[in-house]
Write a protein that holds these residues in place. Structure first.
Motif, PDB file in Angstrom:
ATOM      1  N   PRO A 161       0.804  -1.226   0.000  1.00 33.42           N
ATOM      2  CA  PRO A 161       0.000   0.000   0.000  1.00 33.42           C
ATOM      3  C   PRO A 161       0.839   1.280   0.000  1.00 33.42           C
ATOM      4  CG  PRO A 161      -0.849  -1.573   1.614  1.00 33.42           C
ATOM      5  CD  PRO A 161       0.471  -2.105   1.149  1.00 33.42           C
ATOM      6  N   MET A 162       2.134   1.174   0.290  1.00 34.50           N
ATOM      7  CA  MET A 162       2.997   2.360   0.363  1.00 34.50           C
ATOM      8  C   MET A 162       3.668   2.681  -0.973  1.00 34.50           C
ATOM      9  SD  MET A 162       2.554   2.662   3.618  1.00 34.50           S
ATOM     10  CE  MET A 162       2.225   1.702   5.099  1.00 34.50           C
ATOM     11  N   ARG A 163       3.284   1.997  -2.042  1.00 35.32           N
ATOM     12  CA  ARG A 163       4.044   2.074  -3.298  1.00 35.32           C
ATOM     13  C   ARG A 163       4.225   3.498  -3.817  1.00 35.32           C
ATOM     14  NH1 ARG A 163       2.073  -0.385  -9.065  1.00 35.32           N
ATOM     15  NH2 ARG A 163       1.078   1.662  -9.183  1.00 35.32           N
ATOM     16  N   ASP A 164       3.224   4.349  -3.669  1.00 38.52           N
ATOM     17  CA  ASP A 164       3.260   5.661  -4.327  1.00 38.52           C
ATOM     18  C   ASP A 164       3.623   6.808  -3.399  1.00 38.52           C
ATOM     19  OD1 ASP A 164       2.521   4.560  -6.825  1.00 38.52           O
ATOM     20  OD2 ASP A 164       0.424   4.489  -6.163  1.00 38.52           O
ATOM     21  N   ILE A 165       4.124   6.504  -2.184  1.00 40.93           N
ATOM     22  CA  ILE A 165       4.509   7.577  -1.276  1.00 40.93           C
ATOM     23  C   ILE A 165       6.031   7.692  -1.223  1.00 40.93           C
ATOM     24  CG2 ILE A 165       2.411   7.196   0.062  1.00 40.93           C
ATOM     25  CD1 ILE A 165       4.106   6.028   2.272  1.00 40.93           C
ATOM     26  N   LEU A 166       6.517   8.792  -0.667  1.00 41.37           N
ATOM     27  CA  LEU A 166       7.959   9.039  -0.572  1.00 41.37           C
ATOM     28  C   LEU A 166       8.517   8.430   0.714  1.00 41.37           C
ATOM     29  CD1 LEU A 166       8.038  12.772  -1.712  1.00 41.37           C
ATOM     30  CD2 LEU A 166       8.830  10.791  -3.030  1.00 41.37           C
ATOM     31  N   PRO A 167       9.805   8.079   0.716  1.00 38.45           N
ATOM     32  CA  PRO A 167      10.418   7.490   1.916  1.00 38.45           C
ATOM     33  C   PRO A 167      10.291   8.353   3.169  1.00 38.45           C
ATOM     34  CG  PRO A 167      11.846   7.160   0.027  1.00 38.45           C
ATOM     35  CD  PRO A 167      10.732   8.059  -0.428  1.00 38.45           C
ATOM     36  N   SER A 168      10.233   9.675   2.992  1.00 42.78           N
ATOM     37  CA  SER A 168      10.141  10.563   4.161  1.00 42.78           C
ATOM     38  C   SER A 168       8.861  10.357   4.950  1.00 42.78           C
ATOM     39  CB  SER A 168      10.238  12.026   3.717  1.00 42.78           C
ATOM     40  OG  SER A 168       9.205  12.343   2.805  1.00 42.78           O
ATOM     41  N   GLU A 169       7.858   9.744   4.332  1.00 42.25           N
ATOM     42  CA  GLU A 169       6.586   9.490   5.002  1.00 42.25           C
ATOM     43  C   GLU A 169       6.550   8.143   5.713  1.00 42.25           C
ATOM     44  OE1 GLU A 169       3.106  10.638   2.496  1.00 42.25           O
ATOM     45  OE2 GLU A 169       4.634  11.092   0.995  1.00 42.25           O
ATOM     46  N   LEU A 170       7.650   7.392   5.648  1.00 44.90           N
ATOM     47  CA  LEU A 170       7.694   6.051   6.224  1.00 44.90           C
ATOM     48  C   LEU A 170       8.378   6.057   7.581  1.00 44.90           C
ATOM     49  CD1 LEU A 170       8.899   3.975   3.120  1.00 44.90           C
ATOM     50  CD2 LEU A 170       6.544   4.232   3.934  1.00 44.90           C
ATOM     51  N   SER A 171       7.999   5.099   8.424  1.00 47.97           N
ATOM     52  CA  SER A 171       8.718   4.860   9.669  1.00 47.97           C
ATOM     53  C   SER A 171      10.061   4.199   9.358  1.00 47.97           C
ATOM     54  CB  SER A 171       7.901   3.950  10.582  1.00 47.97           C
ATOM     55  OG  SER A 171       7.818   2.637  10.030  1.00 47.97           O
ATOM     56  N   THR A 172      10.941   4.160  10.348  1.00 49.85           N
ATOM     57  CA  THR A 172      12.254   3.515  10.163  1.00 49.85           C
ATOM     58  C   THR A 172      12.087   2.060   9.755  1.00 49.85           C
ATOM     59  OG1 THR A 172      13.267   4.981  11.797  1.00 49.85           O
ATOM     60  CG2 THR A 172      14.421   2.917  11.314  1.00 49.85           C
ATOM     61  N   GLY A 173      11.175   1.355  10.409  1.00 50.59           N
ATOM     62  CA  GLY A 173      10.971  -0.055  10.080  1.00 50.59           C
ATOM     63  C   GLY A 173      10.458  -0.250   8.670  1.00 50.59           C
ATOM     64  N   MET A 199      16.528   0.669  16.552  1.00 51.56           N
ATOM     65  CA  MET A 199      15.723   1.892  16.481  1.00 51.56           C
ATOM     66  C   MET A 199      14.334   1.663  15.895  1.00 51.56           C
ATOM     67  SD  MET A 199      18.623   4.667  15.325  1.00 51.56           S
ATOM     68  CE  MET A 199      17.433   6.019  15.297  1.00 51.56           C
ATOM     69  N   VAL A 200      13.787   0.453  16.080  1.00 48.54           N
ATOM     70  CA  VAL A 200      12.394   0.208  15.710  1.00 48.54           C
ATOM     71  C   VAL A 200      11.679  -0.354  16.936  1.00 48.54           C
ATOM     72  CG1 VAL A 200      12.933  -0.187  13.283  1.00 48.54           C
ATOM     73  CG2 VAL A 200      12.823  -2.132  14.838  1.00 48.54           C
ATOM     74  N   ASP A 201      10.349  -0.228  16.964  1.00 53.08           N
ATOM     75  CA  ASP A 201       9.587  -0.710  18.108  1.00 53.08           C
ATOM     76  C   ASP A 201       9.571  -2.246  18.112  1.00 53.08           C
ATOM     77  OD1 ASP A 201       6.951  -1.769  16.813  1.00 53.08           O
ATOM     78  OD2 ASP A 201       7.238   0.195  15.905  1.00 53.08           O
ATOM     79  N   PRO A 202       9.246  -2.860  19.252  1.00 54.58           N
ATOM     80  CA  PRO A 202       9.318  -4.327  19.350  1.00 54.58           C
ATOM     81  C   PRO A 202       8.481  -5.064  18.319  1.00 54.58           C
ATOM     82  CG  PRO A 202       9.149  -3.356  21.537  1.00 54.58           C
ATOM     83  CD  PRO A 202       8.961  -2.236  20.561  1.00 54.58           C
ATOM     84  N   LEU A 203       7.282  -4.542  17.993  1.00 56.91           N
ATOM     85  CA  LEU A 203       6.442  -5.209  17.005  1.00 56.91           C
ATOM     86  C   LEU A 203       7.097  -5.196  15.632  1.00 56.91           C
ATOM     87  CD1 LEU A 203       3.840  -6.587  16.130  1.00 56.91           C
ATOM     88  CD2 LEU A 203       2.786  -4.318  15.894  1.00 56.91           C
ATOM     89  N   LEU A 208      10.206  -7.584  11.100  1.00 56.02           N
ATOM     90  CA  LEU A 208      11.407  -7.622  10.266  1.00 56.02           C
ATOM     91  C   LEU A 208      12.135  -8.950  10.421  1.00 56.02           C
ATOM     92  CD1 LEU A 208      12.723  -3.983  10.836  1.00 56.02           C
ATOM     93  CD2 LEU A 208      12.023  -4.959   8.637  1.00 56.02           C
ATOM     94  N   GLY A 209      12.225  -9.450  11.652  1.00 49.36           N
ATOM     95  CA  GLY A 209      12.844 -10.754  11.869  1.00 49.36           C
ATOM     96  C   GLY A 209      12.103 -11.863  11.147  1.00 49.36           C
ATOM     97  N   ASP A 210      10.769 -11.818  11.208  1.00 49.79           N
ATOM     98  CA  ASP A 210       9.957 -12.834  10.510  1.00 49.79           C
ATOM     99  C   ASP A 210      10.153 -12.737   9.002  1.00 49.79           C
ATOM    100  OD1 ASP A 210       8.969 -13.749  12.926  1.00 49.79           O
ATOM    101  OD2 ASP A 210       7.081 -12.636  12.786  1.00 49.79           O
TER     102      ASP A 210
END
Length: 292
Positions: A161-173, A199-203, A208-210
């Motif tokens: 769903p994030m395909r058309d947005i810029l990286p600045s609008e994304l969280s670190t994860g 620097m990402v939250d536990p969830l 990311l690990g999964d």
């Protein structure tokens, strides 16, 4: 690599419906895909790798563990050829790259790619355009084929769903998920991950690990993961390299590491257990209430 990088055929069959290649039998003896042989590296008087030796077999995931500043990320930069060892040999893609010129290293980097801590995305390109970048460099795909692959990769890492947005609008994860999709677009044999859960939250760390674990089994990629996160290492690692004061003090499976009598390793594991141990029920909130 995977059917995800094969454009859908003209008859309209779904991209994900393509059959995967049958698993090939694993030969009894395999040459290491990556190997450090007595590698030394220093910056001025600061020695960051001191007689470091380890290997990574094809299809294996090796985690490099240790506290900050012990040479974990420098090891990845030597694998990529961004740095060269002061002495020792570095084997990548089963080739000795130690003395390779930049032109030969560029060839190796088509087989081995790296996911940086900050994602290293192009700020002016959308998420989809970032993932499409290595596909366009190939020069053998049309735009429809490129975006079939981009959509498949973004879906695989959970950020379609994030395909058309810029990286600045994304969280670190989310940026790291997109960086993984872009790395996969290059069809590598091996991916290096530099502190993927920092620097990402536990969830998000769990997601990311999964994801990295799914790629390991689904695409049979060779992986090296630099981390200080023991939970991530237990989830991913076939073997672990533990660095302390620039030297390897342990190299083996996570099960062997848990049984290790090496004092530094034991201390690291004990501190990690303390970090994971939840406070007694009600105690944390009570303490916070009194402090406020």
């Amino acid at each position: 690599m995977s059917s995800i990088l094969t454009p859908a055929p003209a008859d309209g069959r779904d991209l994900e419906a393509q059959p995967s290649r049958p698993e090939e039998p694993v030969p009894p003896e395999r040459k290491p895909y990556i190997e450090f042989k007595h590698v030394f590296k220093a910056f001025g008087s600061n020695r960051v790798l001191d007689d470091v030796s380890f290997d990574v077999l094809p299809g294996e995931t090796v985690c490099i563990l240790g506290r900050s500043g012990v040479g974990k990320s420098v090891s990845l930069h030597n694998i990529m050829g961004f740095l060269k060892p002061d002495s020792g040999r570095v084997i990548v893609a089963s080739e000795d790259i130690t003395d390779y010129p930049e032109e030969e290293l560029e060839r190796i980097r088509k087989k081995v790619t790296m996911v940086f801590q900050n994602g290293a995305l192009f700020d002016s390109l959308t998420v989809g355009e970032n993932v499409a970048f290595p596909l366009r460099e190939r020069g053998d795909l049309n735009e429809e084929q490129i975006y079939q692959i981009v959509d498949g990769l973004l879906d695989m890492v959970g950020v379609k769903p994030m395909r058309d947005i810029l990286p600045s609008e994304l969280s670190t994860g989310m940026k790291r998920s997109v960086a993984i999709a872009r790395a996969l677009a290059a069809q590598p044999e091996c991916i290096l991950y530099d502190e993927p859960t920092t620097m990402v939250d536990p969830l998000m760390a769990q997601l990311l690990g999964d994801l990295i674990k799914k790629l390991k089994f689904q695409l049979k990629l060779t992986s090296v993961v630099v981390t200080h996160d023991m939970r991530l290492a237990k989830k991913l690692a076939d073997r672990v390299v533990f660095l302390h004061e620039a030297r390897v003090i342990f190299f083996g499976s996570t099960a062997e590491m848990v049984r290790s009598q090496e004092p530094i390793v034991k201390e690291f594991l004990e501190l990690d257990e303390l970090r994971l141990e939840p406070p007694p029920s009600g105690e944390a909130s009570g303490e916070l209430g009194r402090q406020e």
